[in-house]
Design a protein around this motif. Structure first.
Motif, short mmCIF file in Angstrom:
data_model
loop_
_atom_site.label_atom_id
_atom_site.label_comp_id
_atom_site.label_asym_id
_atom_site.label_seq_id
_atom_site.Cartn_x
_atom_site.Cartn_y
_atom_site.Cartn_z
N LEU A 1 0.85 -1.20 0.00
CA LEU A 1 0.00 0.00 0.00
C LEU A 1 0.88 1.25 0.00
CD1 LEU A 1 -2.87 1.27 0.30
CD2 LEU A 1 -2.48 1.26 2.78
N ASN A 2 0.55 2.19 -0.88
CA ASN A 2 1.24 3.48 -0.92
C ASN A 2 0.38 4.45 -0.11
OD1 ASN A 2 2.36 5.93 -1.60
ND2 ASN A 2 2.16 5.69 -3.81
N TYR A 3 0.85 4.83 1.07
CA TYR A 3 -0.04 5.59 1.95
C TYR A 3 0.73 6.56 2.85
CZ TYR A 3 1.45 3.34 6.24
OH TYR A 3 2.20 2.95 7.31
N GLY A 4 0.00 7.57 3.29
CA GLY A 4 0.49 8.45 4.35
C GLY A 4 -0.66 8.69 5.32
N VAL A 5 -0.37 8.61 6.59
CA VAL A 5 -1.37 8.98 7.60
C VAL A 5 -1.12 10.45 7.94
CG1 VAL A 5 -2.08 8.70 10.01
CG2 VAL A 5 -1.60 6.67 8.59
N GLY A 6 -2.09 11.30 7.66
CA GLY A 6 -1.97 12.72 8.00
C GLY A 6 -2.78 13.00 9.25
N ARG A 7 -2.09 13.05 10.38
CA ARG A 7 -2.82 13.39 11.62
C ARG A 7 -3.07 14.89 11.65
NH1 ARG A 7 0.93 9.91 15.71
NH2 ARG A 7 -0.03 7.85 15.42
N LEU A 8 -4.29 15.27 12.06
CA LEU A 8 -4.67 16.68 12.18
C LEU A 8 -5.00 17.00 13.63
CD1 LEU A 8 -7.10 17.03 9.12
CD2 LEU A 8 -4.60 17.06 9.13
N ALA A 9 -5.06 18.30 13.92
CA ALA A 9 -5.38 18.72 15.29
C ALA A 9 -6.12 20.05 15.25
CB ALA A 9 -4.08 18.90 16.09
N GLY A 10 -7.10 20.19 16.11
CA GLY A 10 -7.78 21.48 16.35
C GLY A 10 -8.04 22.30 15.10
N ILE A 11 -8.76 21.72 14.15
CA ILE A 11 -8.96 22.42 12.87
C ILE A 11 -9.96 23.56 13.04
CG2 ILE A 11 -9.71 22.17 10.48
CD1 ILE A 11 -7.17 20.61 11.14
N TYR A 12 -9.61 24.71 12.49
CA TYR A 12 -10.55 25.83 12.44
C TYR A 12 -10.49 26.43 11.05
CZ TYR A 12 -6.49 28.92 12.87
OH TYR A 12 -5.29 29.57 12.66
N GLY A 13 -11.55 27.11 10.68
CA GLY A 13 -11.54 27.74 9.36
C GLY A 13 -12.92 27.83 8.78
N LEU A 14 -12.95 28.12 7.48
CA LEU A 14 -14.22 28.25 6.77
C LEU A 14 -14.53 26.94 6.07
CD1 LEU A 14 -13.50 31.77 5.27
CD2 LEU A 14 -15.38 31.21 6.83
N ASN A 15 -15.75 26.49 6.21
CA ASN A 15 -16.19 25.37 5.39
C ASN A 15 -16.73 25.98 4.10
OD1 ASN A 15 -17.56 23.36 4.04
ND2 ASN A 15 -18.21 22.34 5.91
N TYR A 16 -15.88 26.02 3.09
CA TYR A 16 -16.25 26.71 1.85
C TYR A 16 -17.39 26.01 1.12
CZ TYR A 16 -12.18 29.76 2.21
OH TYR A 16 -11.27 30.70 2.63
N ALA A 17 -17.46 24.68 1.25
CA ALA A 17 -18.49 23.95 0.51
C ALA A 17 -19.86 24.07 1.17
CB ALA A 17 -18.10 22.48 0.38
N ALA A 18 -19.86 24.30 2.48
CA ALA A 18 -21.14 24.33 3.20
C ALA A 18 -21.04 25.31 4.37
CB ALA A 18 -21.51 22.93 3.67
N PRO A 19 -21.02 26.62 4.07
CA PRO A 19 -20.88 27.59 5.15
C PRO A 19 -21.97 27.48 6.21
CG PRO A 19 -20.75 28.66 2.99
CD PRO A 19 -21.09 27.23 2.74
N SER A 20 -23.14 26.96 5.81
CA SER A 20 -24.22 26.86 6.80
C SER A 20 -23.90 25.82 7.86
CB SER A 20 -25.55 26.53 6.12
OG SER A 20 -25.49 25.22 5.61
N LEU A 21 -22.90 24.97 7.60
CA LEU A 21 -22.54 23.93 8.58
C LEU A 21 -21.45 24.39 9.55
CD1 LEU A 21 -22.42 20.69 6.36
CD2 LEU A 21 -24.31 21.59 7.71
N LEU A 22 -21.05 25.67 9.44
CA LEU A 22 -20.02 26.16 10.38
C LEU A 22 -20.48 25.92 11.81
CD1 LEU A 22 -18.60 29.58 9.07
CD2 LEU A 22 -17.43 27.38 9.29
N ARG A 23 -19.59 25.32 12.62
CA ARG A 23 -19.98 24.92 13.98
C ARG A 23 -19.69 26.08 14.93
NH1 ARG A 23 -17.59 19.50 11.90
NH2 ARG A 23 -15.58 20.49 12.04
N LYS A 24 -20.58 27.05 14.94
CA LYS A 24 -20.25 28.28 15.65
C LYS A 24 -20.89 28.39 17.03
CE LYS A 24 -23.75 30.81 13.07
NZ LYS A 24 -23.98 31.63 11.91
#
Ligand SMILES: NC(=O)c1ccc[n+]([C@@H]2O[C@H](COP(=O)([O-])OP(=O)(O)OC[C@H]3O[C@@H](n4cnc5c(N)ncnc54)[C@H](OP(=O)(O)O)[C@@H]3O)[C@@H](O)[C@H]2O)c1
Length: 318
Positions: A153-176
């Motif tokens: 398998l050709n793979y990378g695990v990209g761990r993320l943390a504390g993501i914030y920002g704009l949900n460009y595809a669905a701004p109405s889903l912003l968790r505000k």
């Protein structure tokens, strides 16, 4: 490169798609929930991760060069109470996707989390043993281990943390709104912009210290990972660790808001009750050096991320 993105209407996925399109990368995105709210100029592929045959068919149909697998369930209560269902989607779904990627020769970027750690170590890096304290973390570790054990398998695990920002595809889903699974930065900005106090939970069941990461910045790290050639785990975290109170103050400064409205508050009792069986890592301090060296840059520190976010916010709301 032909890139297949899962979770394209999510916070992370939408930023990956946006950046990929800006870079002229051909994109196909899976769609599970409601249709995206932005203009879609890429194929949408209806897909439920619970339907493993559909995952295989999608990979055979589109034969991507790379897949960024950002789709996931994030609701801690659902994960804790519907474990078999979530395991089938998150762990079995990721394994089936990985097998399907291997069959068509696609590189897989599996999006994981800093919550594979318990939040008690002084500092962790990409090689530190995980020790999840909730079922979400258990599923992420299980997936990481399954992918790591797959031959060819050709793979990378990209761990993320504390993501914030704009949900460009669905701004109405912003968790505000303050609550379970909310986006802390967006909540603070909305409150301060309205001249209202922003309650910053400092009590139990709080991930008090972490590496906040701007979604568009993590999208760049994930795209780099998709185009990288070595297997393993990568910490695509913002490069600075900060506690919630200090972060709230930096948000106020970046958005020219009144810091006096920031109110340290004990975690809401309703949340404490709902979360009583669910562990939350308290403090996750991580090294991102290896990942920065491998991917050719470090992710933004707190100030850089918030300045970039301010620009995005103003541009989006103008
Ligand atoms: N947000 C954070 O702070 C954070 C931190 C660490 C790690 N992560 C990881 O980053 C990834 C993305 O998180 P996010 O914040 O972008 O989440 P999000 O906004 O909730 O997006 C998740 C996406 O998953 C998709 N999805 C849900 N159930 C599905 C199903 N049954 N079949 C197919 N797709 C399904 C949905 O895709 P559709 O667009 O198709 O409806 C949804 O848009 C996740 O793996 C998460 O664990 C996030």
């Amino acid at each position: 490169m032909r890139l297949y993105v899962t979770g394209g209407t999510g916070l992370v996925g939408s930023n990956v798609i946006r950046l990929a399109r800006q870079r002229g990368i051909e994109v196909i995105a899976s769609q599970y929930g409601p249709a995206p709210e932005w203009t879609v100029d890429y194929p949408l592929d209806p897909l439920d991760l619970a339907d493993h045959d559909a995952i295989r068919r999608s990979m055979q149909k589109y034969k991507p060069d790379a897949v960024i697998h950002a789709a996931a369930i994030l609701d801690q209560i659902v994960m804790d109470t519907r474990r078999e269902f979530c395991w089938s989607l998150m762990v079995d779904g990721a394994r089936v996707l990985a097998e399907a990627c291997r069959e068509v020769g696609a590189r897989l970027v599996f999006v994981s989390s800093d919550w594979v750690f318990d939040g008690r170590a002084e500092i962790v890096d990409e090689t530190s043993p995980p020790n999840p304290v909730n079922f979400y973390g258990v599923m992420k570790v299980a997936s990481e281990r399954e992918l790591g054990a797959m031959d060819g398998l050709n793979y990378g695990v990209g761990r993320l943390a504390g993501i914030y920002g704009l949900n460009y595809a669905a701004p109405s889903l912003l968790r505000k709104d303050n609550g379970l699974g909310f986006d802390f930065s967006v909540y603070v900005i909305h409150r301060l912009a309205a001249g209202l106090p922003a309650a910053v939970w400092t009590g139990p069941k709080v991930n008090d210290e972490a590496h906040p990461t701007l979604a568009s910045d993590c999208a760049d790290m994930l795209l780099r990972l998709a185009q990288h050639d070595s297997n393993g785990i990568f910490h695509c975290f913002g490069s600075e660790c900060i506690n919630r109170i200090d972060l709230a103050h930096q948000i106020a400064a970046a958005f020219d808001a009144d810091p006096a409205l920031i109110m340290p508050t004990r975690t809401d009792q309703a949340v404490l009750d709902e979360m009583r069986h669910i562990g939350i890592p308290y403090r996750t301090r991580a090294s991102t050096e290896r990942t920065a060296a491998a991917l050719g840059r470090r992710a933004f520190n707190v100030g850089e991320g918030l300045r970039a976010f301010r620009q995005e916010w103003d541009a989006f709301n103008s």
